[in-house]
Design an enzyme around this catalytic site. Structure first.
Site, PDB file in Angstrom:
ATOM      1  N   GLY A 289      -3.702   4.732   4.784  1.00  0.00           N
ATOM      2  CA  GLY A 289      -4.066   4.660   3.369  1.00  0.00           C
ATOM      3  C   GLY A 289      -2.917   5.058   2.469  1.00  0.00           C
TER       4      GLY A 289
ATOM      5  N   ARG B 259       8.657  -9.047  -1.927  1.00  0.00           N
ATOM      6  CA  ARG B 259       8.799 -10.507  -1.900  1.00  0.00           C
ATOM      7  C   ARG B 259       8.616 -11.130  -3.274  1.00  0.00           C
ATOM      8  NH1 ARG B 259       5.204 -11.582   3.311  1.00  0.00           N
ATOM      9  NH2 ARG B 259       3.910 -10.252   2.035  1.00  0.00           N
TER      10      ARG B 259
ATOM     11  N   GLY C 228      -0.375   8.669   9.918  1.00  0.00           N
ATOM     12  CA  GLY C 228      -0.441   8.697   8.447  1.00  0.00           C
ATOM     13  C   GLY C 228      -0.043  10.025   7.836  1.00  0.00           C
TER      14      GLY C 228
ATOM     15  N   ASP D 215      -0.800  -0.979  18.035  1.00  0.00           N
ATOM     16  CA  ASP D 215      -0.350  -0.079  16.959  1.00  0.00           C
ATOM     17  C   ASP D 215      -0.382   1.384  17.438  1.00  0.00           C
ATOM     18  OD1 ASP D 215      -0.101   0.668  13.914  1.00  0.00           O
ATOM     19  OD2 ASP D 215      -1.862   1.750  14.642  1.00  0.00           O
TER      20      ASP D 215
ATOM     21  N   LYS E  19       6.203   2.121  12.433  1.00  0.00           N
ATOM     22  CA  LYS E  19       6.068   2.570  13.837  1.00  0.00           C
ATOM     23  C   LYS E  19       6.505   1.498  14.828  1.00  0.00           C
ATOM     24  CE  LYS E  19       1.870   1.203  12.154  1.00  0.00           C
ATOM     25  NZ  LYS E  19       1.034   1.504  11.024  1.00  0.00           N
TER      26      LYS E  19
ATOM     27  N   LYS F 240       2.758   4.314  18.252  1.00  0.00           N
ATOM     28  CA  LYS F 240       2.778   5.717  17.812  1.00  0.00           C
ATOM     29  C   LYS F 240       2.927   6.657  19.009  1.00  0.00           C
ATOM     30  CE  LYS F 240      -0.085   4.365  13.895  1.00  0.00           C
ATOM     31  NZ  LYS F 240      -1.449   4.111  13.434  1.00  0.00           N
TER      32      LYS F 240
ATOM     33  N   THR G  35       0.831  -1.216   0.000  1.00  0.00           N
ATOM     34  CA  THR G  35       0.000   0.000   0.000  1.00  0.00           C
ATOM     35  C   THR G  35       0.863   1.262   0.000  1.00  0.00           C
ATOM     36  OG1 THR G  35      -1.628  -1.229   1.279  1.00  0.00           O
ATOM     37  CG2 THR G  35      -1.850   1.168   1.269  1.00  0.00           C
ATOM     38  N   VAL G  36       1.773   1.346   0.952  1.00  0.00           N
ATOM     39  CA  VAL G  36       2.551   2.584   1.097  1.00  0.00           C
ATOM     40  C   VAL G  36       3.650   2.666   0.037  1.00  0.00           C
ATOM     41  CG1 VAL G  36       3.843   4.029   2.705  1.00  0.00           C
ATOM     42  CG2 VAL G  36       2.069   2.492   3.580  1.00  0.00           C
TER      43      VAL G  36
ATOM     44  N   GLU H 263      -5.067  -4.682  10.318  1.00  0.00           N
ATOM     45  CA  GLU H 263      -3.714  -5.183  10.085  1.00  0.00           C
ATOM     46  C   GLU H 263      -3.787  -6.708   9.946  1.00  0.00           C
ATOM     47  OE1 GLU H 263      -0.603  -3.429  10.469  1.00  0.00           O
ATOM     48  OE2 GLU H 263      -1.424  -1.483  10.998  1.00  0.00           O
TER      49      GLU H 263
HETATM   50  P1  NAP Z   1       1.780  -4.014   2.852  1.00  0.00           P
HETATM   51  O1  NAP Z   1       0.749  -3.468   1.941  1.00  0.00           O
HETATM   52  O2  NAP Z   1       1.518  -5.302   3.537  1.00  0.00           O
HETATM   53  O3  NAP Z   1       3.142  -4.103   2.015  1.00  0.00           O
HETATM   54  C1  NAP Z   1       4.289  -4.704   2.549  1.00  0.00           C
HETATM   55  C2  NAP Z   1       5.311  -4.829   1.436  1.00  0.00           C
HETATM   56  O4  NAP Z   1       6.484  -5.375   1.982  1.00  0.00           O
HETATM   57  C3  NAP Z   1       4.864  -5.760   0.300  1.00  0.00           C
HETATM   58  O5  NAP Z   1       5.215  -5.217  -0.934  1.00  0.00           O
HETATM   59  C4  NAP Z   1       5.650  -7.046   0.555  1.00  0.00           C
HETATM   60  O6  NAP Z   1       6.022  -7.739  -0.633  1.00  0.00           O
HETATM   61  C5  NAP Z   1       6.904  -6.474   1.181  1.00  0.00           C
HETATM   62  N1  NAP Z   1       7.546  -7.463   2.036  1.00  0.00           N
HETATM   63  C6  NAP Z   1       7.017  -8.175   3.036  1.00  0.00           C
HETATM   64  N2  NAP Z   1       7.922  -9.005   3.575  1.00  0.00           N
HETATM   65  C7  NAP Z   1       9.058  -8.803   2.869  1.00  0.00           C
HETATM   66  C8  NAP Z   1      10.332  -9.365   2.929  1.00  0.00           C
HETATM   67  N3  NAP Z   1      10.626 -10.314   3.813  1.00  0.00           N
HETATM   68  N4  NAP Z   1      11.256  -8.892   2.051  1.00  0.00           N
HETATM   69  C9  NAP Z   1      10.966  -7.927   1.157  1.00  0.00           C
HETATM   70  N5  NAP Z   1       9.748  -7.363   1.056  1.00  0.00           N
HETATM   71  C10 NAP Z   1       8.814  -7.809   1.905  1.00  0.00           C
HETATM   72  O7  NAP Z   1       2.134  -2.954   4.003  1.00  0.00           O
HETATM   73  P2  NAP Z   1       1.840  -1.407   4.015  1.00  0.00           P
HETATM   74  O8  NAP Z   1       0.454  -1.191   4.476  1.00  0.00           O
HETATM   75  O9  NAP Z   1       2.301  -0.794   2.745  1.00  0.00           O
HETATM   76  O10 NAP Z   1       2.777  -0.950   5.232  1.00  0.00           O
HETATM   77  C11 NAP Z   1       4.157  -0.749   5.074  1.00  0.00           C
HETATM   78  C12 NAP Z   1       4.693  -0.037   6.308  1.00  0.00           C
HETATM   79  O11 NAP Z   1       4.037   1.208   6.463  1.00  0.00           O
HETATM   80  C13 NAP Z   1       4.451  -0.793   7.626  1.00  0.00           C
HETATM   81  O12 NAP Z   1       5.502  -0.545   8.503  1.00  0.00           O
HETATM   82  C14 NAP Z   1       3.183  -0.138   8.163  1.00  0.00           C
HETATM   83  O13 NAP Z   1       3.048  -0.241   9.549  1.00  0.00           O
HETATM   84  C15 NAP Z   1       3.417   1.287   7.746  1.00  0.00           C
HETATM   85  N6  NAP Z   1       2.217   2.106   7.639  1.00  0.00           N
HETATM   86  C16 NAP Z   1       1.185   1.694   6.878  1.00  0.00           C
HETATM   87  C17 NAP Z   1       0.062   2.499   6.745  1.00  0.00           C
HETATM   88  C18 NAP Z   1      -1.092   2.102   5.894  1.00  0.00           C
HETATM   89  O14 NAP Z   1      -2.071   2.853   5.814  1.00  0.00           O
HETATM   90  N7  NAP Z   1      -1.052   0.977   5.192  1.00  0.00           N
HETATM   91  C19 NAP Z   1       0.011   3.721   7.425  1.00  0.00           C
HETATM   92  C20 NAP Z   1       1.109   4.115   8.202  1.00  0.00           C
HETATM   93  C21 NAP Z   1       2.210   3.302   8.286  1.00  0.00           C
HETATM   94  P3  NAP Z   1       4.954  -8.416  -1.615  1.00  0.00           P
HETATM   95  O15 NAP Z   1       4.110  -7.289  -2.131  1.00  0.00           O
HETATM   96  O16 NAP Z   1       5.765  -9.029  -2.683  1.00  0.00           O
HETATM   97  O17 NAP Z   1       4.179  -9.369  -0.785  1.00  0.00           O
HETATM   98  N1  HSE Z   2      -3.675   0.046  11.234  1.00  0.00           N
HETATM   99  C1  HSE Z   2      -3.333   1.435  11.278  1.00  0.00           C
HETATM  100  C2  HSE Z   2      -4.582   2.248  11.572  1.00  0.00           C
HETATM  101  C3  HSE Z   2      -2.704   1.823   9.962  1.00  0.00           C
HETATM  102  O1  HSE Z   2      -5.690   1.710  11.499  1.00  0.00           O
HETATM  103  O2  HSE Z   2      -4.490   3.418  11.903  1.00  0.00           O
HETATM  104  C4  HSE Z   2      -2.024   3.162   9.995  1.00  0.00           C
HETATM  105  O3  HSE Z   2      -0.926   3.188  10.857  1.00  0.00           O
END
Ligand code: NAP
Ligand code: HSE
Length: 438
Positions: free
Chosen positions: A312, A54, A144, A211, A115, A215, A22-23, A200
């Protein structure tokens, strides 16, 4: 305008992005769509040289063909053609921690949204960054798209921070507001959130308050100049919140929010994450859906309220880009706002700041029942501010009773809640929730 400022001839800032979920894909899209804007603002082009995830074959709805691919994020982190390692994998151990460590050791600056990593290993990583003369930036890690890290480390640098608090988990706020608007039970809305993809992979990180506590620990460190102390956050999630409590709280003019509060008191650093009542007409009470809000109180500035999308693709990637542009501009800020070695080890204190409390009981309909409850509260030194008994008795002959206390200590409340079942006039466990002044 100098060559550096024109963004035309200066050397590009070369990024290696690990994690294309996503990010990560959101970050790639902004860099592709806003190349000219970013170059103008940075004074140099911002260019991706290599990426990692991955599964190389996965369709990610973004063109990655111009970038080198690494199967292993740790290899990406140390590439010679990478200036900034952007960690968007997640998790506080394994690849994320190892790759960030490797990048700093290899002389790369690091940007992350992780985080959990910062709350648990932030001190060690910040010390490593300082030792290597690199920066570790993480605007996206808290709330975010809300620019709270920069607000605290830069804009409020002249303030003694008194208190920082907020709603920092969008999923929990979505669940609580949807329960209220739809009159729905927790279990049903939890399932709805799962189907909408809000939770999550491990949902207890969200609904268990973990989570949001990651933060809060990061914000506390910046606010109070202390090492991140996630381990001493008092954490309670939203799993025990019932639609009954949401309705009853509304009757009394409150809303229930998963609220994080950190403050430095004479006893030490109090950090708690728990469901609290806040006035329904307050900015926090008005917060709907997945939106986040952070409230910061400084001695000179007074109260600052920051509100926006807490998660998001777009909002989180927006925050990642703010760090990348900061580095491209040559701005170098220590991770937690001061050199890591200068951060003090906080004295952790259990919450002792007095507050009013909401107590819900199922009271037996017999003479003297209410007097027994009042007596337990009185013996604990708790004074009742308001009380409401609902006439509707269930088949066991018990009726809901709500009590709002005057300000009292958490210790007195714990004592009273433990003693109430011994009165023999209440059914089930009483529910108590702190009423936070906001
Ligand atoms: P996500 O959608 O699950 O994406 C994770 C990515 O990491 C995927 O591309 C995955 O690869 C890759 N990955 C996982 N394990 C790996 C490994 N062992 N080696 C290399 N790549 C690997 O997660 P996300 O939501 O983007 O979140 C990423 C970070 O941002 C996290 O720390 C999360 O806490 C933080 N965050 C997220 C949000 C949010 O709204 N989503 C908000 C604030 C902070 P594949 O695609 O190939 O499976
Ligand atoms: N799971 C988290 C939330 C994602 O709902 O706020 C953003 O850090």
């Amino acid at each position: 305008m100098t060559a550096q400022n024109s963004g035309q001839t200066a050397s590009p800032l070369r990024l290696g992005i690990a994690g294309l979920g996503t990010v990560g894909t959101g970050t790639v899209k902004i860099i592709q769509n806003h190349a000219a804007l970013l170059a103008a603002r940075s004074g140099r082009p911002v260019a991706i040289t290599a990426v990692s995830a991955r599964d190389r074959m996965k369709n990610r709805d973004v063109d990655l063909s111009a970038y080198a691919w690494e199967d292993d994020a740790r290899a990406l982190a140390v590439r010679d053609d990478v200036d900034v390692f952007v960690e968007l994998v997640g998790g506080h151990e394994g690849v994320a921690r190892e790759a960030v460590t490797a990048a700093l050791r290899a002389g790369k600056d690091v940007v992350t949204a992780n985080k959990a990593l910062l709350a648990i290993h932030g001190q060690e990583l910040a010390e490593l960054a300082d030792a290597e003369g690199r920066v570790l930036r993480f605007e996206a890690a808290v709330a975010g798209g809300i620019p709270v890290i920069k607000a605290m480390t830069e804009s409020l640098a002249g303030n003694q921070i008194r208190r920082v608090m907020g709603v920092m988990n969008g999923t929990c706020n979505y669940i609580l507001t949807r329960m209220e608007s739809g009159g729905l039970p927790y279990e049903q809305v939890f399932e709805e959130a799962r189907q909408l993809g809000y939770l999550e992979a491990d949902p207890t990180l969200d609904v268990g308050g973990i989570d949001a506590s990651h933060k809060l620990a990061i914000l506390s460190a910046i606010a109070f100049g202390t090492r991140p102390a996630f381990g001493s956050v008092e954490i309670e999630g939203i799993e025990r919140i019932s639609i009954d409590d949401i309705r009853r709280a509304a009757d009394m003019g409150y809303r229930i929010k998963l609220l994080g509060v950190a403050q430095m008191t004479g006893r030490g650093l109090e950090q708690r994450m728990s469901p609290c009542l806040v006035p329904a007409d307050s900015p926090l009470g008005q917060l709907q859906g997945g939106t986040n809000m952070v409230v910061i109180e400084g001695d000179s500035v007074g109260q600052i309220v920051l509100r926006g999308a807490g998660a998001g693709e777009g909002p989180t990637a927006s925050a990642v880009l703010s760090d990348i542009v900061e580095i491209a501009r040559g701005v170098r800020i220590p991770a937690f706002g001061q050199p890591a070695q200068a951060l003090s080890v906080p004295q952790a204190a259990r919450t002792a700041v007095p507050a009013a409390y909401y107590i819900r009981l199922a009271l037996a309909d017999k003479p003297g029942a209410l007097a027994k409850v009042a007596s337990v509260l009185g013996e604990a030194g708790i004074s009742i501010d308001r009380m409401r008994q609902y006439g509707k008795h269930d088949e066991e002959g018990v009726a809901p009773v709500l009590i709002v206390t005057h300000k009292t200590t958490p210790e007195a409340i714990d004592h009273a809640i433990a003693a109430l079942p011994e009165t023999g006039v209440i059914a089930g466990a009483p529910v108590e929730l702190r009423i936070e002044e906001v």
